[in-house]
Scaffold this motif. Sequence first.
Motif, PDB file in Angstrom:
ATOM      1  N   THR A   5     -26.914  66.998 -70.535  1.00 19.07           N
ATOM      2  CA  THR A   5     -27.848  66.009 -69.982  1.00 19.07           C
ATOM      3  C   THR A   5     -27.847  64.713 -70.781  1.00 19.07           C
ATOM      4  N   TRP A   6     -27.499  64.771 -72.072  1.00 21.60           N
ATOM      5  CA  TRP A   6     -27.444  63.524 -72.841  1.00 21.60           C
ATOM      6  C   TRP A   6     -26.353  62.618 -72.284  1.00 21.60           C
ATOM      7  N   VAL A   7     -25.297  63.175 -71.690  1.00 22.28           N
ATOM      8  CA  VAL A   7     -24.245  62.366 -71.070  1.00 22.28           C
ATOM      9  C   VAL A   7     -24.806  61.663 -69.837  1.00 22.28           C
ATOM     10  N   PHE A   8     -25.608  62.390 -69.055  1.00 23.58           N
ATOM     11  CA  PHE A   8     -26.257  61.767 -67.905  1.00 23.58           C
ATOM     12  C   PHE A   8     -27.146  60.606 -68.352  1.00 23.58           C
ATOM     13  N   PHE A   9     -27.892  60.833 -69.427  1.00 23.72           N
ATOM     14  CA  PHE A   9     -28.788  59.793 -69.928  1.00 23.72           C
ATOM     15  C   PHE A   9     -28.000  58.572 -70.398  1.00 23.72           C
ATOM     16  N   ARG A  10     -26.971  58.797 -71.192  1.00 18.92           N
ATOM     17  CA  ARG A  10     -26.129  57.693 -71.668  1.00 18.92           C
ATOM     18  C   ARG A  10     -25.552  56.911 -70.493  1.00 18.92           C
ATOM     19  N   ASN A  11     -25.013  57.630 -69.522  1.00 18.99           N
ATOM     20  CA  ASN A  11     -24.409  56.972 -68.372  1.00 18.99           C
ATOM     21  C   ASN A  11     -25.442  56.228 -67.538  1.00 18.99           C
ATOM     22  N   SER A  12     -26.644  56.777 -67.436  1.00 15.98           N
ATOM     23  CA  SER A  12     -27.719  56.087 -66.720  1.00 15.98           C
ATOM     24  C   SER A  12     -28.088  54.784 -67.416  1.00 15.98           C
ATOM     25  N   LEU A  13     -28.254  54.860 -68.736  1.00 14.34           N
ATOM     26  CA  LEU A  13     -28.592  53.650 -69.492  1.00 14.34           C
ATOM     27  C   LEU A  13     -27.537  52.560 -69.302  1.00 14.34           C
ATOM     28  N   VAL A  14     -26.280  52.934 -69.465  1.00 18.29           N
ATOM     29  CA  VAL A  14     -25.191  51.953 -69.375  1.00 18.29           C
ATOM     30  C   VAL A  14     -25.075  51.400 -67.959  1.00 18.29           C
ATOM     31  N   SER A  15     -25.056  52.288 -66.958  1.00 22.15           N
ATOM     32  CA  SER A  15     -24.879  51.816 -65.583  1.00 22.15           C
ATOM     33  C   SER A  15     -26.079  51.010 -65.105  1.00 22.15           C
ATOM     34  N   ASP A  16     -27.288  51.432 -65.462  1.00 22.18           N
ATOM     35  CA  ASP A  16     -28.474  50.668 -65.048  1.00 22.18           C
ATOM     36  C   ASP A  16     -28.506  49.298 -65.715  1.00 22.18           C
ATOM     37  N   LEU A  17     -28.168  49.238 -66.989  1.00 17.26           N
ATOM     38  CA  LEU A  17     -28.156  47.947 -67.680  1.00 17.26           C
ATOM     39  C   LEU A  17     -27.079  47.034 -67.101  1.00 17.26           C
ATOM     40  N   PHE A  18     -25.893  47.578 -66.882  1.00 21.10           N
ATOM     41  CA  PHE A  18     -24.805  46.791 -66.290  1.00 21.10           C
ATOM     42  C   PHE A  18     -25.189  46.283 -64.905  1.00 21.10           C
ATOM     43  N   PHE A  19     -25.703  47.180 -64.066  1.00 24.95           N
ATOM     44  CA  PHE A  19     -26.057  46.782 -62.709  1.00 24.95           C
ATOM     45  C   PHE A  19     -27.230  45.802 -62.712  1.00 24.95           C
ATOM     46  N   THR A  20     -28.187  45.998 -63.605  1.00 23.49           N
ATOM     47  CA  THR A  20     -29.315  45.063 -63.691  1.00 23.49           C
ATOM     48  C   THR A  20     -28.817  43.668 -64.033  1.00 23.49           C
ATOM     49  N   LEU A  21     -27.939  43.561 -65.015  1.00 22.81           N
ATOM     50  CA  LEU A  21     -27.387  42.251 -65.384  1.00 22.81           C
ATOM     51  C   LEU A  21     -26.577  41.658 -64.235  1.00 22.81           C
ATOM     52  N   LEU A  22     -25.825  42.488 -63.535  1.00 25.65           N
ATOM     53  CA  LEU A  22     -25.064  42.021 -62.379  1.00 25.65           C
ATOM     54  C   LEU A  22     -25.993  41.553 -61.270  1.00 25.65           C
ATOM     55  N   PHE A  23     -27.072  42.288 -61.039  1.00 25.10           N
ATOM     56  CA  PHE A  23     -28.050  41.927 -60.016  1.00 25.10           C
ATOM     57  C   PHE A  23     -28.723  40.600 -60.367  1.00 25.10           C
ATOM     58  N   VAL A  24     -29.127  40.440 -61.628  1.00 23.94           N
ATOM     59  CA  VAL A  24     -29.759  39.192 -62.074  1.00 23.94           C
ATOM     60  C   VAL A  24     -28.788  38.025 -61.893  1.00 23.94           C
ATOM     61  N   ALA A  25     -27.537  38.210 -62.286  1.00 22.64           N
ATOM     62  CA  ALA A  25     -26.533  37.154 -62.116  1.00 22.64           C
ATOM     63  C   ALA A  25     -26.350  36.822 -60.642  1.00 22.64           C
ATOM     64  N   CYS A  26     -26.321  37.826 -59.810  1.00 21.75           N
ATOM     65  CA  CYS A  26     -26.170  37.628 -58.366  1.00 21.75           C
ATOM     66  C   CYS A  26     -27.353  36.836 -57.804  1.00 21.75           C
TER      67      CYS A  26
END
Length: 194
Positions: free
Chosen positions: A153-174
């Motif tokens: 589950t720590w892998v799920f958490f790590r991947n969630s943090l990274v993907s959510d942060l990346f997508f949030t920054l992409l969404f803000v830029a968009c």
Amino acid sequence: MIPALVLVLLAVVYRIAAAIIVQGGGSSWLSNFAPLAAIALCGAIYFPRKYKFTVPFAALLISDLALDFYYGASLADPLILCRYAAFGLVGLIGLAISRRASLATIIPASLAGSTLFYGVTNFFSWLTDPGYVKNFAGLVQALTVGLPLYTPTWVFFRNSLVSDLFFTLLFVACMHWSAAADRRAVVVSRPLPN
């Protein structure tokens, strides 16, 4: 807003494709690398009032329907209902900062949303899954390594943090790109003074 809706649609397609690839034995590093919390957070921050929750929940529902059909699972599973509740809580974080949205508030909100989503859903799994012992050690297991034979589950958490942060920054830029394009269109459409 059209670029943001396209981005949400692409995130839905990506979530479905990544889950199928992981299930098929491919790239396990993609496990839970899906921007669910980011969609809820950014939708509540940037979308007009009537779309703040409807678009993110529609995105989650569409991807869940496709994945549940693929896996042969039921949408009425209590864990899925818990996921929707956690998704709504992340949206409320976005709503709380929507009047003062800036990178200084959005980045911590993205991290908090990912953490909240992870904590709520894994706590619920610990409560309801018979594979977990119902004590503190079982809770720690649910929040770190999970059940045997599954991705930790720590892998799920790590991947969630990274993907959510990346997508949030992409969404803000968009959204900033879209707003700048709208401002340019207004300037170009103004008549020149005589």
